[in-house]
Design a protein around this motif. Structure first.
Motif, PDB file in Angstrom:
ATOM      1  N   TRP A   1       0.828  -1.193   0.000  1.00 36.91           N
ATOM      2  CA  TRP A   1       0.000   0.000   0.000  1.00 36.91           C
ATOM      3  C   TRP A   1       0.875   1.261   0.000  1.00 36.91           C
TER       4      TRP A   1
ATOM      5  N   LEU B   1       0.657   3.659  -2.064  1.00 41.21           N
ATOM      6  CA  LEU B   1      -0.243   4.782  -2.322  1.00 41.21           C
ATOM      7  C   LEU B   1      -1.577   4.551  -1.621  1.00 41.21           C
ATOM      8  N   CYS B   2      -2.112   5.639  -1.157  1.00 42.97           N
ATOM      9  CA  CYS B   2      -3.384   5.555  -0.463  1.00 42.97           C
ATOM     10  C   CYS B   2      -4.534   5.755  -1.461  1.00 42.97           C
ATOM     11  N   THR B   3      -5.472   4.865  -1.411  1.00 43.25           N
ATOM     12  CA  THR B   3      -6.717   5.051  -2.176  1.00 43.25           C
ATOM     13  C   THR B   3      -7.855   4.950  -1.176  1.00 43.25           C
TER      14      THR B   3
ATOM     15  N   ALA C   1       6.537   9.305  -2.235  1.00 42.61           N
ATOM     16  CA  ALA C   1       5.797   8.261  -2.934  1.00 42.61           C
ATOM     17  C   ALA C   1       4.596   8.819  -3.695  1.00 42.61           C
ATOM     18  N   ALA C   2       3.979   9.827  -3.168  1.00 43.07           N
ATOM     19  CA  ALA C   2       2.832  10.426  -3.845  1.00 43.07           C
ATOM     20  C   ALA C   2       2.489  11.733  -3.168  1.00 43.07           C
TER      21      ALA C   2
ATOM     22  N   GLY D   1       2.359   9.245   0.611  1.00 41.12           N
ATOM     23  CA  GLY D   1       1.492   8.433  -0.231  1.00 41.12           C
ATOM     24  C   GLY D   1       0.022   8.736  -0.027  1.00 41.12           C
ATOM     25  N   GLY D   2      -0.233   9.823   0.637  1.00 42.42           N
ATOM     26  CA  GLY D   2      -1.619  10.159   0.921  1.00 42.42           C
ATOM     27  C   GLY D   2      -2.117   9.548   2.211  1.00 42.42           C
ATOM     28  N   TRP D   3      -1.254   8.785   2.880  1.00 41.20           N
ATOM     29  CA  TRP D   3      -1.689   8.065   4.073  1.00 41.20           C
ATOM     30  C   TRP D   3      -1.805   8.965   5.305  1.00 41.20           C
TER      31      TRP D   3
END
Lengths: 444, 192
Positions: free
Chosen positions: A63, A65-67, A93-94, A99-101
């Motif tokens: 994981w 990246l966070c979705t 990472a994003a 990563g959006g986390w």
């Protein structure tokens, strides 16, 4: 909380975290699910018990990246109401923070009631991970509400130890990792922690109060660092590095080599109970692979004496002075080929070793010890005082004295002739020296 | 170091002495037995006072043993009586001694106080010679706890903290103490 579950980390990182968990939480069960391609969150979820404490590397679970779906799965399938330390993917990472986390975890945490969550961003350091575990432990003990998970766990020491212990590489396919249930006394690889401890200077933990009359093991991290700077061979020896990483922490710990062999260290009370034979000790100092089958386990004050008794099963509990043990260990480690030691190293021998209880005592060591009790010395001055001895054997004596904590490091001017033909207690007349020589020849 | 000193034509055998001191029951007699080349001459008598609780017989004048050196010299080993009332023997026995080996019972009620008293009794001799302290009748735990305190007391008394665990029955332990005594007199012995 009865168990700590570690998931998504490389085996090396997981071993290091495992030791930190044992250090903070004591004797808890630990379940490991090391990083592997097949280790998906969906496969992990059934392995989690309701009252587990989780330490999850989100990137290692695939994981990076966070979705929205992943964030929902994390909260629903893995975390639920469990306390957790989450290793977030690297900042790059994003967009959106790790990563959006970061924001997703914060949002999930805001509705999670009393769940205790701490986020540690990659690249994580030993310090930040230890701090997060400690914070979680304290909060669990106090039953306090968790700090807001949106912010990464505050790190008291942001020194340049953005450690290489925590692997930030993507998950890899060739790890034959499998879930392992480890009991508290089970084997864990200490090499990662030993290496990390040496990298981090092995900051000592305040020792517990010693009983009346029991002097603690006196070696300090500063003295150890000074010795290592003067003699790099000390750091290069894997077993010595491990032992000093253990004793410098000041707290009781057990070291196992297999099921029946090992040692219990209690630096605060200056004792060790060891059934490690000299032969095994030599192998441990010479073969790094030997350490792969060994493990270090922190002990509670209440269990340390029982451990010594049950593991070593002698008439007594096998305890003996730690300073003498370390002296003998250093001597054994380097006796065959003493390493060079910087001549500028200054020291002062405070106490005589218990020579009658040491296995090997060269006469020269006894002589040098009795001279060094009289005042500060340098390695160079001592070499000058004993020109018939090989300089590296003089250095070995100083290593034994300093690393056993019986001597303290003293900053001295280079070449200070402390031991230069220092007079004896009283002038020794030639006839008397002749008698002494004869007496020694007769006795030995 | 192990090579004997060549005898000169004018060498006349000499006699030297090492004195074992300490409280009653510390192991002085046994220490001399462990080292002596001859059957130890002991002036033991039945204890008639509180010493009887410690041991049935006690030294009343001295213990005496000998180490014969290959130069023809002899080192006499004397053990002093531990009780204060025999203190007149202490001065006689310690005269011209190379040094003192002080044995202290680790399992005594207050070993540090015993050390302090004993050093006080022999202060003059110690100032002129050398002193090593052996801690007897103690297991590894006792020695681990007590040695630092004994060493600290020696430092406080202005003496080098030369204190080791010792079993008077073990010749190796007694040899180590005597070696330490000799090297205390001359730490640079064999340096050249």
């Amino acid at each position: 909380m009865t168990r700590v579950l570690l998931a998504g980390m490389t085996p090396q990182t997981a071993s290091a975290v495992e030791l930190m968990v044992r250090s903070e939480f004591g004797a808890v069960d630990i379940a490991r699910h090391d990083r592997a391609l097949q280790r998906t969150p969906a496969a992990l979820a059934p392995q989690i018990l309701p009252d587990d404490l989780l330490v999850l590397d989100l990137m290692g679970l695939g994981w990076a990246l966070c979705t929205p779906a992943r964030a929902q799965s994390l909260g629903r399938d893995l975390l639920a109401t469990r306390p957790a330390v989450l290793l977030l993917p690297p900042e790059a990472a994003a967009p959106g923070g790790h990563g959006g986390w970061a924001s997703a975890v914060a949002a999930a945490g805001s509705g999670s009631g009393s769940a205790l969550r701490l986020a540690v961003p990659h690249p994580a350091s030993m310090t930040s991970m230890r701090h997060a575990l400690r914070q979680l432990h304290s909060a669990l003990q106090a039953g306090a509400a968790a700090p807001p998970p949106s912010a990464p766990a505050p790190v008291p020491d942001t020194a340049p130890d953005t450690a290489d212990w925590a692997d930030t590489r993507p998950p890899f396919a060739d790890t034959a990792a499998c879930a392992t249930q480890l009991r508290p006394a089970a084997v864990a690889a200490p090499s990662a922690v030993a290496a990390a401890a040496s990298r981090h200077g092995a900051a000592p933990v305040p020792a517990t109060r010693a009983p009346r009359g029991a002097a603690p093991f006196a070696l300090t991290a500063e003295a150890h660092a000074a010795v290592c700077a003067a003699c790099p061979a000390v750091v290069a020896n894997p077993f010595l590095a491990l032992v000093f990483a253990v004793v410098l922490q000041g707290r009781p710990q057990a070291f196992h080599v297999g099921r029946q062999t090992g040692a219990v260290f209690h630096p605060a009370h200056n004792w060790v109970a060891s059934n490690i034979s000299t032969a095994l000790r030599r192998r441990l100092t010479q073969h790094r692979l030997m350490l792969e089958i060994s493990a270090v386990q922190p002990l509670d004050e209440a269990q340390v004496l029982d451990q010594a008794r049950t593991l070593y099963g002698r008439r007594d509990d096998g305890r003996r002075a730690l300073d003498g043990f370390i002296w003998a260990l250093v001597h054994n480690s380097f006796d065959d080929a003493p390493p060079p030691v910087d001549g500028a190293l200054g020291f002062h021998l405070r106490r005589l070793p218990d020579f009658t209880r040491l296995p090997q005592v060269p006469d020269a060591f006894l002589q040098m010890a009795l001279l060094c009790l009289r005042g500060p010395q340098t390695v160079a001055a001592l070499r000058h005082a004993y020109p018939a001895l090989h300089p590296d054997r003089v250095g070995l004596f100083v290593l034994c004295a300093l690393l056993s904590g019986l001597a303290v490091v003293r900053p001295m001017r280079s070449g200070f002739p402390a031991a230069e033909r220092r007079p004896a207690a009283r002038p020794v007349a030639a006839p008397q020296r002749s008698v002494l020589r004869s007496l020694l020849a007769r006795l030995f | 170091m192990s090579s004997p000193t060549p005898r000169s034509a004018v060498h006349r055998p000499q006699v030297h002495k090492i004195v074992f001191v300490g409280p009653v029951g510390a192991g002085k007699t046994q220490a001399i037995r462990s080292l002596s080349d001859i059957e130890v001459v002991s002036t033991e008598a039945s204890a008639s006072d509180e010493v009887r609780r410690i041991k049935p017989q006690t030294t009343v004048a001295m213990d005496y043993g000998v180490l014969n050196l290959d130069t023809g010299d002899r080192v006499r080993l004397y053990g002093t009586p531990g009780q204060d009332r025999f203190d007149f023997m202490w001065d006689i026995l310690t005269e011209n001694a190379l040094g003192l080996v002080m044995l202290i019972k680790a399992d005594a009620p207050d070993p540090v106080d015993d050390l302090r008293l004993c050093v006080g009794n022999f202060r003059r001799v110690i100032a002129d010679t050398a002193l090593v302290v052996g801690l007897t009748h103690g297991d590894s735990q006792t020695a681990r706890l007590l040695r630092p305190a004994m060493a600290a007391e020696l430092v406080r008394l202005g003496l080098p903290p030369v204190v080791m665990s010792a079993d008077a029955r073990l010749r190796a332990d007694m040899v180590m103490l005597v070696k330490a005594l000799i090297y205390s007199l001359d730490p640079l012995y064999a340096a050249d």
